[in-house]
Write a protein that holds these residues in place. Structure first.
Motif, PDB file in Angstrom:
ATOM      1  N   HIS A   2       0.819  -1.215   0.000  1.00 37.31           N
ATOM      2  CA  HIS A   2       0.000   0.000   0.000  1.00 37.31           C
ATOM      3  C   HIS A   2       0.857   1.272   0.000  1.00 37.31           C
ATOM      4  O   HIS A   2       0.361   2.353   0.285  1.00 37.31           O
ATOM      5  N   VAL A   3       2.131   1.126  -0.357  1.00 31.89           N
ATOM      6  CA  VAL A   3       3.052   2.271  -0.332  1.00 31.89           C
ATOM      7  C   VAL A   3       3.715   2.437  -1.693  1.00 31.89           C
ATOM      8  O   VAL A   3       4.226   1.474  -2.277  1.00 31.89           O
ATOM      9  N   ASP A   4       3.718   3.655  -2.198  1.00 25.31           N
ATOM     10  CA  ASP A   4       4.448   3.994  -3.416  1.00 25.31           C
ATOM     11  C   ASP A   4       5.928   4.158  -3.039  1.00 25.31           C
ATOM     12  O   ASP A   4       6.260   4.969  -2.162  1.00 25.31           O
ATOM     13  N   PRO A   5       6.826   3.398  -3.659  1.00 25.64           N
ATOM     14  CA  PRO A   5       8.237   3.450  -3.253  1.00 25.64           C
ATOM     15  C   PRO A   5       8.867   4.825  -3.409  1.00 25.64           C
ATOM     16  O   PRO A   5       9.720   5.223  -2.605  1.00 25.64           O
ATOM     17  N   CYS A   6       8.457   5.562  -4.428  1.00 31.14           N
ATOM     18  CA  CYS A   6       9.011   6.898  -4.633  1.00 31.14           C
ATOM     19  C   CYS A   6       8.553   7.837  -3.513  1.00 31.14           C
ATOM     20  O   CYS A   6       9.351   8.624  -2.985  1.00 31.14           O
ATOM     21  N   PHE A   7       7.301   7.734  -3.133  1.00 31.64           N
ATOM     22  CA  PHE A   7       6.789   8.526  -2.012  1.00 31.64           C
ATOM     23  C   PHE A   7       7.533   8.158  -0.731  1.00 31.64           C
ATOM     24  O   PHE A   7       7.919   9.028   0.063  1.00 31.64           O
ATOM     25  N   ALA A   8       7.756   6.863  -0.542  1.00 31.73           N
ATOM     26  CA  ALA A   8       8.462   6.404   0.662  1.00 31.73           C
ATOM     27  C   ALA A   8       9.876   6.973   0.722  1.00 31.73           C
ATOM     28  O   ALA A   8      10.370   7.352   1.789  1.00 31.73           O
TER      29      ALA A   8
END
Length: 374
Positions: free
Chosen positions: A65-71
């Motif tokens: 549920h996480v966008d890697p770029c956002f993370a």
């Protein structure tokens, strides 16, 4: 945009096998490498391929549920970095612990909003990074111009219409017709005067010249190991003397800014009556002179120190003292102007970096709504 969901950082540290001997980590495409040593350096990298890396790193794998770029941007957020840095243990080699870092609460919007934030930040940080790169290149060009200005002035003079002649020295090339070239001993004498009682210890630095050791430590904000042996063999140095050190091969000769003593392995040069200190301060640190000085030694092969015997092998220009003063005044004036531009550009780069950090914080914490912008 309000980010209502607050949860622990939505990734996990991956225990991975590695083919490296010692510390190393294997990672997969989309993992985030995070530097756990000195986390204030904010070493965060979103990987684009599978691979392996050496260093004190975590390979962090995002959850579904996480966008890697956002993370990755979450991990770069200054507030997050400050919290991680505040948790480190070890004075000289501060390291973070995953038990703490993995439990830090962060805002977590829906996946589509994460992606929108990441797209927005990709575009805006790329724009800022592009400006920083251009300004960095401008600084490089200014420094090149500064070095070229000095080299030309001390080897060719500043009178454009003066007749020129061959100096007979490869490193000098053409020089003004009324200049001569002479052995360095015609202009300088080597001083072997021992340190006086009460002499302060001086540090011969390429960055600041020859200055008190305490002043160097304060400027660099670090401690230097002080000499405790052969103190009676140290050499006395007066203001305006020049010092030859091992570093002279890379940056030329340093000029003394204070009275004190230097290491016994250094050579101390006293200026003669035909030497204007500022002029030779520029000449003996010019790129052409440094190259000529390097050719006098082969201590990569035999381990010898650079000393007065090397210095005396490179002939120097003999320039009328009044002309030396005019040249030095010209260089002082022009380099001050260039240094002002460098400082101003450096400050603009710092402001851009601050803007970048502020933008990341605002976007990943929901203080600005970027969905339409993205």
């Amino acid at each position: 945009m309000a980010l209502e969901n607050i949860e622990s950082w939505t990734g996990r540290a991956i225990e991975t096998a590695s083919t490296f001997e010692g510390e190393g980590v294997a990672f997969k495409k989309g993992d985030i490498l995070f530097g756990k040593l000195r986390p204030y350096l904010a070493k965060v990298h979103l990987t684009e391929t599978d691979g392996e890396a050496v260093g004190d790193l975590w390979a962090l794998r995002h959850q579904k549920h996480v966008d890697p770029c956002f993370a990755a941007y979450q991990l770069l957020e200054p507030g997050f970095i400050d919290r991680v840095n505040g948790s480190t243990t070890g004075a000289k080699m501060p390291r973070a612990e995953w038990g703490f870092v993995g439990s830090i609460k962060v805002p977590t919007p829906p996946l589509e909003e994460q992606t929108a934030i990441a797209i927005f930040l990709d575009r805006e940080t790329a724009r800022i990074d592009g400006l920083i790169k251009k300004k960095g290149r401008f600084i490089e060009l200014l420094k090149e111009k500064r070095a070229a200005l000095i080299t030309h002035a001390v080897t060719k003079g500043i009178d454009a219409g003066v007749p020129m002649k061959d100096s007979g020295q490869d490193w000098l090339g053409q020089i003004p017709e009324h200049w001569d070239t002479v052995p360095p001993t015609a202009l300088f004498t080597e001083s072997k005067e021992r340190a006086h009682e009460g002499d302060q210890m001086l540090s011969a630095t390429q960055k600041y010249g020859v200055i008190p050791l305490e002043e160097f430590e304060a400027l660099e904000q670090r401690q230097v190991t002080m000499a405790v042996t052969n103190l009676d063999k140290r050499k006395h140095t007066e203001i305006g003397d020049f010092v030859i050190s091992m570093r002279s091969m890379d940056g030329g000769l340093e000029r003394a800014r204070a009275v004190g003593s230097v290491r016994s392995s250094y050579s101390v040069l006293r200026c003669g009556p035909e030497v204007e200190g500022r002029f030779f301060g520029y000449l003996l640190k010019s790129s052409l002179y440094i190259q000529a000085l390097r050719l006098t030694t082969s201590f990569i092969r035999d381990g010898q120190d650079m000393n007065f015997s090397h210095f005396r092998k490179v002939k120097l220009p003999r320039v009328p003292v009044d002309e030396q003063i005019r040249i030095a005044d010209h260089i002082d004036r022009e380099t001050a102007r260039i240094d002002g531009l460098v400082a101003k550009t450096d400050r603009s780069i710092e402001l851009l970096k601050e803007k970048r950090s502020t933008l990341i914080t605002a976007a990943v914490t929901g203080k600005i709504d970027v969905r339409n912008a993205a």
